[in-house]
Write a protein that holds these residues in place. Structure first.
Motif, mmCIF file in Angstrom:
data_model
loop_
_atom_site.group_PDB
_atom_site.id
_atom_site.type_symbol
_atom_site.label_atom_id
_atom_site.label_comp_id
_atom_site.label_asym_id
_atom_site.label_seq_id
_atom_site.Cartn_x
_atom_site.Cartn_y
_atom_site.Cartn_z
ATOM 1 N N GLN A 196 -3.254 7.074 -8.766
ATOM 2 C CA GLN A 196 -4.287 5.752 -7.826
ATOM 3 C C GLN A 196 -4.814 5.349 -8.916
ATOM 4 O O GLN A 196 -4.780 3.834 -8.850
ATOM 5 N N THR A 202 0.724 -1.423 -0.039
ATOM 6 C CA THR A 202 -0.114 0.047 -0.170
ATOM 7 C C THR A 202 0.886 1.119 -0.100
ATOM 8 O O THR A 202 1.668 1.349 0.924
ATOM 9 N N SER A 214 0.506 11.586 -4.068
ATOM 10 C CA SER A 214 0.207 13.207 -3.857
ATOM 11 C C SER A 214 0.748 14.090 -4.990
ATOM 12 O O SER A 214 1.543 13.737 -5.757
ATOM 13 N N MET A 252 -3.418 1.210 -9.047
ATOM 14 C CA MET A 252 -4.273 0.425 -8.152
ATOM 15 C C MET A 252 -4.402 -1.132 -8.647
ATOM 16 O O MET A 252 -4.627 -1.384 -10.029
ATOM 17 N N ARG A 312 -2.377 -1.305 -3.347
ATOM 18 C CA ARG A 312 -3.347 -0.226 -3.186
ATOM 19 C C ARG A 312 -2.932 1.306 -2.936
ATOM 20 O O ARG A 312 -1.845 1.307 -2.291
ATOM 21 N N ALA A 315 0.877 5.904 -0.778
ATOM 22 C CA ALA A 315 0.461 6.938 -1.139
ATOM 23 C C ALA A 315 0.672 7.796 -2.317
ATOM 24 O O ALA A 315 1.786 7.979 -2.817
ATOM 25 N N TYR A 365 -3.713 5.118 -1.829
ATOM 26 C CA TYR A 365 -4.325 6.312 -1.130
ATOM 27 C C TYR A 365 -3.967 7.321 -1.517
ATOM 28 O O TYR A 365 -2.870 7.551 -2.159
ATOM 29 N N THR A 366 -4.887 8.619 -1.721
ATOM 30 C CA THR A 366 -4.427 9.651 -2.224
ATOM 31 C C THR A 366 -4.114 10.739 -0.964
ATOM 32 O O THR A 366 -4.865 10.554 0.132
ATOM 33 N N ASN A 367 -3.119 11.732 -0.956
ATOM 34 C CA ASN A 367 -2.852 12.462 0.307
ATOM 35 C C ASN A 367 -2.536 13.718 -0.122
ATOM 36 O O ASN A 367 -1.544 13.857 -1.140
#
Length: 346
Positions: free
Chosen positions: A163, A148, A152, A167, A172, A150, A174-176
Motif C-alpha cells: 500500500q 484502485t 493482500s 499509493m 489508490r 487491493a 486498499y488492504t484486504n
C-alpha cells in the motif's frame, strides 16, 4: 527510497515501473530480451507492449537478473503464470530472505492446483509474499488514469508495505486480509472475460453479457467460498471490480481473444492475432481442475474449456448454458438468512 526490481517487462510491469519511479523509488526492469532492454534504455519505450507510452529516463532495464536481484530491496513479480515457476527456479539463489516479494500477475497453476502466491512460497519459503490485484489495465495506469487496487498477504505488515509503495494521486490501494479471495478473483475473471468476449463475437447484446458476468461472479464466489475465501471479497475490487473492467474493455486481451473465438477463430488463430499472453486460456484449465477438486459447479468455466480445447462451437455452448436444468438463484445456504431458507424450502 527503495531499490525495486520489476521482474517482467510486459505492459503491466512497465506501467508499475513508471508508477513506482514517480513515487520516488529507484526502479529497474528485468527482461530476458536484450533488444527489449535496449529499447527501454535507449528509446525509453516498450514498443511491443506499450508503444504510445514514454518511459522515464530514470527507469532502467537489464537482462542480468542475478545482479538486479542481489541489489534490490523489494522484488515485484510481473511474470505470466505459465512461466512463474521456471522463472523463480532461476531467480531463487539470488534472493535474500529479507526481500519482500510482491506478485502482480494473475493466474493459477493447473499442474499443482496452487495459487501464484503458494507457488512463490513453495520456492521461496523464507520470504514474505504479498499480492497486488484489481481492475487495472496497464494502458490506463501508464497514462496516470485514476485506478484502485487491493493488496493482500498473510501478513498485514506486508500488505501495508505494498500500500505504501504504490499509493499515489492516481493509484489508490486498499488492504484486504483475504489472500485466497483476492487471488482467485483476479485469476478467474479472465476466464469469464473470454466468455463475455465470445458473446460479443457472436453478436449478442448487453443482456447476454450481463448474464455471463453475473453468473460468472457466482461461479467465482462458489469456488472461493469452498476454498476458504471471504464472500465479501468478490463484491469488491478483486471480484466484481476486476470482472467489470476485463469483460467490457477493449484493453482486455482476454475479451479480445473471446471475440475472436466467438467469430469462429480457432484457439491457435486467436492467440496469433492477439499476440500477447492471454491468461484466461491458461487459467481456464486450472479453474476446471479446481472446480472438480472442490466439487463446485462452474458451468461457464466448463463450456469455455470445451470451446478452447475440445472444438465446441461458441453458439452451441451458449445454448447449452441456457438450457441447463432449472434452478433457483443462490450461491450457498451458508450465505442465506433463515427467512430466505424457510421461503426456499416451502
Amino acid at each position: 527510497m527503495k531499490n525495486i526490481a520489476i521482474m517482467g517487462s510486459g505492459g503491466w510491469g512497465i506501467a508499475l515501473a513508471i508508477l513506482l519511479h514517480n513515487n520516488g523509488h529507484n526502479v529497474t526492469i528485468w527482461s530476458y530480451s536484450e533488444s527489449e532492454c535496449k529499447d527501454i534504455n535507449e528509446n525509453h519505450k516498450n514498443t511491443e507492449y506499450l508503444p504510445d507510452i514514454d518511459i522515464p529516463k530514470g527507469v532502467k532495464a537489464t537482462n542480468d537478473y542475478a545482479a538486479l536481484l542481489t541489489e534490490s530491496d523489494i522484488i515485484v513479480v510481473a511474470i505470466p503464470s505459465s512461466y512463474l515457476r521456471q522463472s523463480l527456479e532461476l531467480f531463487k539463489d539470488f534472493i535474500r530472505p529479507d526481500q519482500e516479494i510482491i506478485n502482480v500477475a494473475k493466474g493459477l497453476e493447473k499442474e499443482t492446483l496452487k495459487t501464484l502466491s503458494q507457488v512463490i512460497e513453495e520456492i521461496l519459503p523464507n520470504n514474505q509474499v504479498a499480492v497486488l490485484s484489481g481492475p487495472s489495465h496497464a494502458e490506463e495506469v501508464a497514462r496516470k488514469i485514476p485506478t484502485t487496487c487491493a493488496a493482500s498477504s498473510k501478513s498485514k505488515a506486508a500488505a501495508v508495505v505494498v500500500q505504501d509503495l504504490f499509493m499515489s494521486d492516481y493509484f489508490r490501494v486498499y488492504t484486504n486480509p483475504d489472500l485466497v479471495g483476492v487471488e482467485l478473483g483476479g485469476a478467474l475473471k479472465n476466464v469469464i472475460a473470454l466468455a463475455a468476449g465470445a458473446s460479443d463475437g457472436l453478436g449478442y447484446g448487453d443482456n447476454t453479457k450481463a448474464a455471463l458476468m453475473t453468473r460468472g461472479i457466482a461461479e467465482i464466489s462458489r469456488l472461493g467460498i469452498a476454498m476458504g475465501a471471504d464472500f465479501h471479497t468478490f463484491n469488491g475490487l478483486s471480484g466484481v471490480g476486476d470482472l467489470i473492467v476485463t469483460c467490457t474493455s477493449m484493453h482486455s486481451r482476454n475479451r479480445r481473444a473471446g471475440i475472436l473465438l466467438g467469430k469462429g477463430k480457432s484457439l491457435e488463430e486467436t492467440l496469433d492475432e492477439v499476440h500477447m499472453v492471454v491468461e484466461g486460456v491458461h487459467t481456464a484449465q486450472a479453474a476446471l481442475a479446481f472446480a472438480k477438486e472442490y466439487k463446485v459447479e462452474m458451468p461457464i468455466v466448463e463450456k469455455i474449456n470445451q470451446v478452447l480445447f475440445e472444438g465446441k462451437d461458441a453458439h452451441t455452448a451458449v445454448k447449452e448454458l441456457m438450457l441447463r436444468h432449472k434452478k433457483g438463484e443462490h450461491l450457498s445456504y451458508d450465505l442465506m438468512t433463515e427467512e430466505f431458507i424457510e421461503w426456499k424450502m416451502k
